[in-house]
Design an enzyme around this catalytic site. Structure first.
Site, PDB file in Angstrom:
ATOM      1  CG  ASP A 181      -1.824  -1.238   1.228  1.00  0.00           C
ATOM      2  OD1 ASP A 181      -2.357  -1.577   0.157  1.00  0.00           O
ATOM      3  OD2 ASP A 181      -1.967  -1.874   2.289  1.00  0.00           O
ATOM      4  CG  HIS A 231      -3.501  -5.270   2.604  1.00  0.00           C
ATOM      5  ND1 HIS A 231      -2.920  -4.359   1.745  1.00  0.00           N
ATOM      6  CD2 HIS A 231      -3.629  -6.406   1.888  1.00  0.00           C
ATOM      7  CE1 HIS A 231      -2.697  -4.921   0.583  1.00  0.00           C
ATOM      8  NE2 HIS A 231      -3.127  -6.176   0.633  1.00  0.00           N
TER       9      HIS A 231
HETATM   10  N1  LIG Z   1      -0.372  -8.502   1.915  1.00  0.00           N
HETATM   11  C1  LIG Z   1      -0.425  -8.062   0.663  1.00  0.00           C
HETATM   12  O1  LIG Z   1      -0.206  -6.875   0.386  1.00  0.00           O
HETATM   13  C2  LIG Z   1      -0.711  -9.005  -0.456  1.00  0.00           C
HETATM   14  C3  LIG Z   1      -1.145 -10.274  -0.200  1.00  0.00           C
HETATM   15  N2  LIG Z   1      -1.381 -11.155  -1.210  1.00  0.00           N
HETATM   16  C4  LIG Z   1      -1.834 -12.491  -0.843  1.00  0.00           C
HETATM   17  O2  LIG Z   1      -0.745 -13.405  -0.860  1.00  0.00           O
HETATM   18  C5  LIG Z   1      -1.233 -14.736  -1.033  1.00  0.00           C
HETATM   19  C6  LIG Z   1      -0.412 -15.479  -2.071  1.00  0.00           C
HETATM   20  O3  LIG Z   1      -0.577 -14.907  -3.341  1.00  0.00           O
HETATM   21  P1  LIG Z   1       0.129 -15.546  -4.647  1.00  0.00           P
HETATM   22  O4  LIG Z   1       1.547 -15.842  -4.349  1.00  0.00           O
HETATM   23  O5  LIG Z   1      -0.213 -14.692  -5.783  1.00  0.00           O
HETATM   24  O6  LIG Z   1      -0.674 -16.929  -4.747  1.00  0.00           O
HETATM   25  P2  LIG Z   1      -0.196 -18.271  -5.490  1.00  0.00           P
HETATM   26  O7  LIG Z   1      -1.380 -19.161  -5.577  1.00  0.00           O
HETATM   27  O8  LIG Z   1       0.536 -17.950  -6.739  1.00  0.00           O
HETATM   28  O9  LIG Z   1       0.867 -18.884  -4.477  1.00  0.00           O
HETATM   29  C7  LIG Z   1       0.498 -19.332  -3.216  1.00  0.00           C
HETATM   30  C8  LIG Z   1       1.413 -20.472  -2.848  1.00  0.00           C
HETATM   31  O10 LIG Z   1       1.021 -20.913  -1.544  1.00  0.00           O
HETATM   32  C9  LIG Z   1       1.190 -22.315  -1.544  1.00  0.00           C
HETATM   33  N3  LIG Z   1       0.456 -22.927  -0.449  1.00  0.00           N
HETATM   34  C10 LIG Z   1      -0.853 -23.203  -0.356  1.00  0.00           C
HETATM   35  N4  LIG Z   1      -1.108 -23.819   0.808  1.00  0.00           N
HETATM   36  C11 LIG Z   1       0.064 -23.935   1.462  1.00  0.00           C
HETATM   37  C12 LIG Z   1       0.457 -24.482   2.704  1.00  0.00           C
HETATM   38  N5  LIG Z   1      -0.433 -25.047   3.528  1.00  0.00           N
HETATM   39  N6  LIG Z   1       1.747 -24.416   3.047  1.00  0.00           N
HETATM   40  C13 LIG Z   1       2.650 -23.837   2.223  1.00  0.00           C
HETATM   41  N7  LIG Z   1       2.346 -23.301   1.027  1.00  0.00           N
HETATM   42  C14 LIG Z   1       1.067 -23.355   0.665  1.00  0.00           C
HETATM   43  C15 LIG Z   1       0.710 -22.765  -2.908  1.00  0.00           C
HETATM   44  O11 LIG Z   1       1.164 -24.066  -3.223  1.00  0.00           O
HETATM   45  C16 LIG Z   1       1.293 -21.680  -3.780  1.00  0.00           C
HETATM   46  O12 LIG Z   1       2.566 -22.047  -4.279  1.00  0.00           O
HETATM   47  C17 LIG Z   1      -2.715 -14.584  -1.407  1.00  0.00           C
HETATM   48  O13 LIG Z   1      -3.504 -14.836  -0.262  1.00  0.00           O
HETATM   49  C18 LIG Z   1      -2.825 -13.125  -1.802  1.00  0.00           C
HETATM   50  O14 LIG Z   1      -4.117 -12.609  -1.640  1.00  0.00           O
HETATM   51  C19 LIG Z   1      -1.172 -10.813  -2.517  1.00  0.00           C
HETATM   52  C20 LIG Z   1      -0.733  -9.550  -2.837  1.00  0.00           C
HETATM   53  C21 LIG Z   1      -0.521  -8.541  -1.839  1.00  0.00           C
HETATM   54  O1  LIG Z   2      -5.704  -7.366  -4.119  1.00  0.00           O
HETATM   55  C1  LIG Z   2      -5.348  -8.520  -3.805  1.00  0.00           C
HETATM   56  O2  LIG Z   2      -6.114  -9.478  -3.728  1.00  0.00           O
HETATM   57  C2  LIG Z   2      -3.913  -8.731  -3.460  1.00  0.00           C
HETATM   58  C3  LIG Z   2      -3.498  -7.648  -2.546  1.00  0.00           C
HETATM   59  O3  LIG Z   2      -3.696  -7.706  -1.364  1.00  0.00           O
HETATM   60  C4  LIG Z   2      -2.958  -6.425  -3.144  1.00  0.00           C
HETATM   61  O4  LIG Z   2      -2.564  -6.428  -4.330  1.00  0.00           O
HETATM   62  O5  LIG Z   2      -2.910  -5.418  -2.444  1.00  0.00           O
END
Ligand SMILES: NC(=O)C1=CN([C@@H]2O[C@H](COP(=O)(O)OP(=O)(O)OC[C@H]3O[C@@H](n4cnc5c(N)ncnc54)[C@H](O)[C@@H]3O)[C@@H](O)[C@H]2O)C=CC1
Ligand SMILES: O=C([O-])CC(=O)C(=O)O
Length: 356
Positions: free
Chosen positions: A193, A220
């Site tokens: 953010d 967030h």
């Molecule tokens: N805090 C923030 O600002 C942001 C948060 N996110 C969040 O981050 C998370 C991940 O996003 P991406 O990497 O794009 O998703 P993705 O689906 O590409 O990767 C997630 C990974 O987590 C793994 N996974 C699932 N269950 C698991 C477990 N029990 N133990 C270990 N690994 C496990 C999957 O196998 C996968 O490789 C989502 O919940 C997303 O909403 C995304 C963008 C910004």
């Molecule tokens: O928007 C989403 O789902 C992933 C996220 O948290 C971000 O990009 O800020």
């Protein structure tokens, strides 16, 4: 050092690579750290990424492998870590990389870690809210945090998995139940953010984003993301139209990416950048560097809510100081009330998931 001792150590390192049992690799990496220390190098920290094979996990692993403060990098996921680990481990930077696949290897992945970064969980598709991810991600975060409580209870945790406004309270409850909770060591990652706010504000001002710092507080998700445009550093002013445009764009930056990716995921590259930036501030804090300040979603008394994103000072103990919000203008005061109303529900949802 005796030449024959060095030869033995080299052979041990090769053997560890050919047959990478936990103890052998651990011995090898510790040796490297000792060598590094002996040569006057920076002390290294052990970092684990849980969800390391995912959209965020892979570029984040790459960026952490480039961080000179990292001596050991553990990559854990339920799929694909052997390939990601082999790939990243060929980078000629100092950190020793090891991969761990599936729940039975969680203990080895976590034991001895100083910092655990958690991007495990499913991402949004167009039309979904972050809260729609709760059903699946709440359980994932619970399981992984139970592992942290058991195998590296003193590690600093950077929690990325959405919905952050609920997953951080879930993690806190897991740690409380295990008797390991230290609020200073549990940090929800809201850096994206701030990164977005800096970028969009710099565009409006026509300056380099590196020269802009926008505090973003609250949480967030949607209206809980509260950019404090009255506190931009260096000080500047905006027209009401600019404030409205910037606030809306910062609050909906995640959705902008989700829609542009059209069903293939949410922000991964900018998020990996933001997570690496935040992890670096945590490591510099652990290292004892002074004046390390970032926004993060933490346990807090800044408002009446038990958790709130605010500026925190990172030190050897984690979030050692949480700063008050400072003077808000009328627009921000209205935004704060909206943010608190939504946050209260999301926090409660996380807490009752564990207390149920
Ligand atoms: N805090 C923030 O600002 C942001 C948060 N996110 C969040 O981050 C998370 C991940 O996003 P991406 O990497 O794009 O998703 P993705 O689906 O590409 O990767 C997630 C990974 O987590 C793994 N996974 C699932 N269950 C698991 C477990 N029990 N133990 C270990 N690994 C496990 C999957 O196998 C996968 O490789 C989502 O919940 C997303 O909403 C995304 C963008 C910004
Ligand atoms: O928007 C989403 O789902 C992933 C996220 O948290 C971000 O990009 O800020």
């Amino acid at each position: 050092m005796e030449p024959n001792t060095e030869a033995l150590r080299r052979m041990a390192r090769i053997a560890a690579h050919l047959q990478p049992s936990s103890t052998q690799m651990e011995g090898s990496s510790l040796l490297r750290r000792e060598n590094c220390r002996a040569k006057g190098g920076a002390p290294g920290f052990k970092v684990a990424i849980l969800g390391a094979a995912g959209g965020i996990g892979q570029p984040l692993a790459l960026l952490m492998k480039m961080n000179p403060l990292v001596s050991v990098l553990h990559l854990y996921d339920v799929v694909n870590t052997p390939g990601v680990t082999a790939d990243i481990s060929h980078m000629d930077t100092g950190a020793v990389v090891r991969g761990f696949l599936g729940q039975p290897q969680l203990e080895s992945a976590l034991t001895g870690m100083d910092l655990v970064i958690i991007p495990a969980g499913i991402p949004r598709k167009p039309g979904m809210t972050r809260d729609d991810l709760f059903k699946i991600n709440a359980g994932i975060v619970q399981t992984l945090c139970e592992g942290v409580a058991k195998f590296c209870p003193h590690a600093i945790v950077n929690l990325i998995s959405n919905p952050v406004n609920s997953t951080v309270p879930i993690a806190a409850e897991v740690f409380k139940r295990a008797g390991t909770y230290d609020p200073k060591r549990l940090l929800g990652v809201t850096t994206l953010d701030v990164v977005r706010a800096n970028t969009f504000v710099a565009e409006v001002l026509g300056v380099n984003p590196k020269d802009v710092n926008v505090p973003v507080v609250g949480g967030h998700s949607g209206v809980t993301i509260l950019p404090l445009l009255s506190q931009v550093n260096p000080p500047c002013s905006f027209t009401p139209d600019e404030i409205s445009y910037l606030t809306d764009r910062i609050q909906n930056g995640g959705t902008e990416v989700v829609e542009a990716k059209a069903g293939t995921g949410s922000a991964t590259l900018s998020m990996a950048f933001a997570a690496a930036k935040f992890a670096d501030t945590c490591l510099r804090g652990l290292h004892g560097d002074a004046g390390i300040i970032e926004c993060s979603f933490v346990a807090s008394q800044v408002t009446e809510l038990p958790f709130f994103a605010a500026k925190v000072r990172l030190g050897r103990g984690g979030a050692e100081e949480i700063f008050p919000l400072g003077p808000l203008n009328e627009f921000e005061r209205v935004g704060l009330e909206k943010a608190k109303k939504e946050l209260a529900g999301s926090i409660e949802k996380g807490i009752s998931f564990i207390r149920k």
